[in-house]
Design a protein around this motif. Structure first.
Motif, PDB file in Angstrom:
ATOM      1  N   ASP A  37      59.171 -22.153 -59.714  1.00 54.96           N
ATOM      2  CA  ASP A  37      58.281 -21.126 -60.248  1.00 54.96           C
ATOM      3  C   ASP A  37      59.051 -19.810 -60.283  1.00 54.96           C
ATOM      4  N   GLU A 192      46.804 -22.147 -62.254  1.00 54.93           N
ATOM      5  CA  GLU A 192      47.379 -20.879 -61.820  1.00 54.93           C
ATOM      6  C   GLU A 192      46.397 -19.744 -62.125  1.00 54.93           C
ATOM      7  N   TRP A 203      44.559 -14.135 -55.757  1.00 52.85           N
ATOM      8  CA  TRP A 203      45.983 -14.431 -55.942  1.00 52.85           C
ATOM      9  C   TRP A 203      46.895 -13.369 -55.345  1.00 52.85           C
ATOM     10  N   LEU A 208      53.722 -18.765 -54.070  1.00 56.55           N
ATOM     11  CA  LEU A 208      53.851 -19.599 -55.263  1.00 56.55           C
ATOM     12  C   LEU A 208      54.913 -20.685 -55.110  1.00 56.55           C
ATOM     13  N   SER A 211      53.648 -23.990 -56.105  1.00 57.37           N
ATOM     14  CA  SER A 211      52.599 -23.839 -57.116  1.00 57.37           C
ATOM     15  C   SER A 211      52.601 -24.992 -58.114  1.00 57.37           C
TER      16      SER A 211
END
Length: 569
Positions: A37, A192, A203, A208, A211
């Motif tokens: 990511d 997401e 968030w 992440l 993720s």
């Protein structure tokens, strides 16, 4: 299905170390891949993959560290005294999902990075450009409205950044891997962040690393992810890529922990690129061997030092906690005379000979020699027993010399360079006065990083590799009172902070260089760190592979090796 079945055969064959075909690049590394990511990519292993799947708005031109050129942007304009930066975006760019890139995707990318920003991601320096000191949990200025206004798409489809003040390093920051563009609709569809205000708070500072986007990456780059397991990643050239089509069709990246196994695979022609074992090992076992190309004297963009913590927050390293010969006080290194004495006690030339095999350069400041702002004329410490003795006699009003001291220092377990550096320092300090004692002990690297962040290490050997090619990334990191490394050293100097803030607020290169020279000389006077010699970099790879980024003329230390620029025979 036919394409995937062929790739499956390639994957299976390479995993068994069969000879790799000409259309397949095989890379073997000792490390895991923490994430795929871009929003949390902050290590070289992850970057090496992300950089080939994703693209940033702009990138470094050739081997230059100062010239930037468009990638997903086609151009940019800086107005309003440097506070407004407007980008024209490339048309007809496809994501691996098949969707066409729009300005909304770019806006989503940077807003996502500001929302999820944490110290463990490369987004903290992006946040700094907008006047944020962290994420919404850390800084009350970080509101949804502030993030939304920071980056927007105008009616012409241009991406517009609005900064509170000019940031001379802003463009370089945008070339960092973590600022690569992701697709808004696709990301939201796999779970997401939606990209809207309704769920942004959920968030904030979210990790992440694992993720859904990391598990199913989707960029605009020349290679797309096919699949992976714990040890092997498979990529193939993206047919819809907007740029020049890659010559090599498939790329396999394998985790192979054993150095001997990687070396054998390279020498047999089964692997094309591998992690080495350090200069001494690689020169002895790889250099000059048939089928291997060796490239030496490459630029080094890292800088490292032995930190002398001025506020040690770990009582187990302090002995008695007093300057009585049986320990040290927590603020032992707050006396500049102690720091100068330790700086004169380190044998820089011996380290270059023993560890770097003569391929090392003694730094004058904690900034790579090829970076703007580096001043070779700044004074530097040399090994000098007489000078070290003189400063030890002055330290703590003579009590260091009179009473002696005992301190405990940790070094990175299984790291020969780190252990050697500490042993050189220990041997030379203890030779000055029989009352001086340094106890050394190995410690796991992950544990040392965690404890140093809390200010618990007395002496620790740390280095910094740049996130962006600007002196600010080093000067602020090492020398600023609120820099990334400040909790490790607790070094603070008001004059350096003043000069550094001035350098961060002007786009005048000559003025910035002048200020950095002042910082370098002041840091020398204050003996802020024991500066470690910088190694001269080198590279090696299979002679079957050629292309951009491999040769001395095309090598850029700020970018990962781009597979699309390679050919293989």
């Amino acid at each position: 299905m036919k394409k995937l079945s062929i790739l499956s055969l390639v994957l299976a064959a390479s995993t068994a170390f069969a000879a790799s075909p000409a259309d397949t690049l095989v890379i073997q590394s000792s490390s895991d891949i923490p994430t795929m990511d871009p929003g949390v990519t902050y290590d070289t292993a992850s970057s090496s993959l992300v950089d080939n799947m994703y693209e940033t708005l702009l990138t470094y031109k050739g081997a230059s560290l100062t010239q930037l050129e468009p990638r997903l942007a086609t151009g940019w304009k800086i107005t309003n005294g440097g506070k407004t930066v407007t980008f024209d975006l490339r048309k007809g760019v496809k994501f691996h999902s098949g969707a066409t890139m729009t300005c909304a995707d770019a806006e989503y990318t940077f807003e996502r990075n500001l929302v999820t920003n944490s110290a463990e991601s490369g987004n903290w320096f992006l946040a700094e450009s907008f006047g944020f000191s962290g994420n919404a949990n850390d800084d009350k200025k970080v509101t949804w409205s502030a993030i939304d206004k920071a980056v927007e798409c105008n009616n012409a489809g241009q991406l517009v950044f609005t900064l509170p003040k000019a940031d001379p390093a802003f463009l370089a920051k945008l070339a960092y891997t973590g600022q690569a563009i992701v697709e808004k609709k696709y990301s939201a569809s796999i779970g997401e962040w939606s990209g809207t205000e309704k769920d942004w708070k959920a968030w904030v500072a979210k990790d992440l690393t694992g993720s859904n986007l990391s598990k199913k990456p989707n960029g605009t780059g020349p290679y797309r992810w096919v699949r992976n397991d714990a040890n092997t990643y498979l990529f193939t050239a993206f047919d819809g890529y907007w740029g020049k089509k890659p010559s090599i069709k498939n790329v396999i990246r394998q985790k192979v922990p054993e150095l001997a196994t990687r070396q054998q695979a390279l020498l047999r022609g089964d692997a094309d690129i591998i992690d080495g074992g350090g200069r001494a090992v690689d020169e002895a076992q790889i250099k000059g061997k048939p089928g291997v190309t060796w490239v030496d004297d490459l630029p080094n963009t890292s800088a490292g030092a032995i930190f002398m913590n001025q506020n040690i927050k770990a009582s187990n390293l302090l002995g008695s906690g007093k300057l009585d010969g049986k320990g040290i006080p927590a603020n032992f290194f707050s006396d500049v005379n102690v720091r100068r004495a330790f700086s004169y006690s380190f044998n820089y030339g011996q380290y270059i000979t023993d560890v770097q095999k003569g391929k090392g350069v003694q730094l004058t400041m904690l900034l790579p020699t090829i970076f703007p702002g580096y001043d070779a004329k700044v004074k530097k410490y040399t090994y000098n027993k007489a000078q070290a003795t003189a400063y030890f006699k002055r330290a703590w009003n003579g009590n260091v010399w009179k009473n002696g001291f005992t301190l405990t220092a940790n070094y990175r377990a299984n790291s020969v360079p780190a252990q050697t550096a500490m042993e050189i320092l220990k041997r030379n300090v203890e030779a000055i006065n029989p009352k001086f004692k340094i106890n050394l002990q190995p410690k796991q690297w992950s544990e040392m990083l965690a404890s140093s962040k809390k200010g618990e290490e007395a002496l620790i050997n740390l280095a910094w590799a740049p996130d962006y090619a600007d002196p600010d990334n080093f000067i602020t990191t090492f020398y600023a009172s609120d820099g990334f490394y400040s909790p490790r050293s607790n070094f603070k100097d008001a004059q350096i902070d003043k000069w550094n803030n001035q350098a961060r607020s002007t786009v005048n290169t000559a003025e910035r260089n002048r200020l950095y020279s002042l910082i370098g000389n002041r840091a020398y006077e204050q003996a802020a760190y024991i500066l470690m010699p910088a190694a001269v970099s080198y590279n090696f790879y299979s002679s079957r592979v050629t292309g951009s980024g491999l040769t001395k003329a095309t090598y850029n230390p700020m970018t990962s090796l781009e597979w699309a620029g390679l050919t293989k025979k």
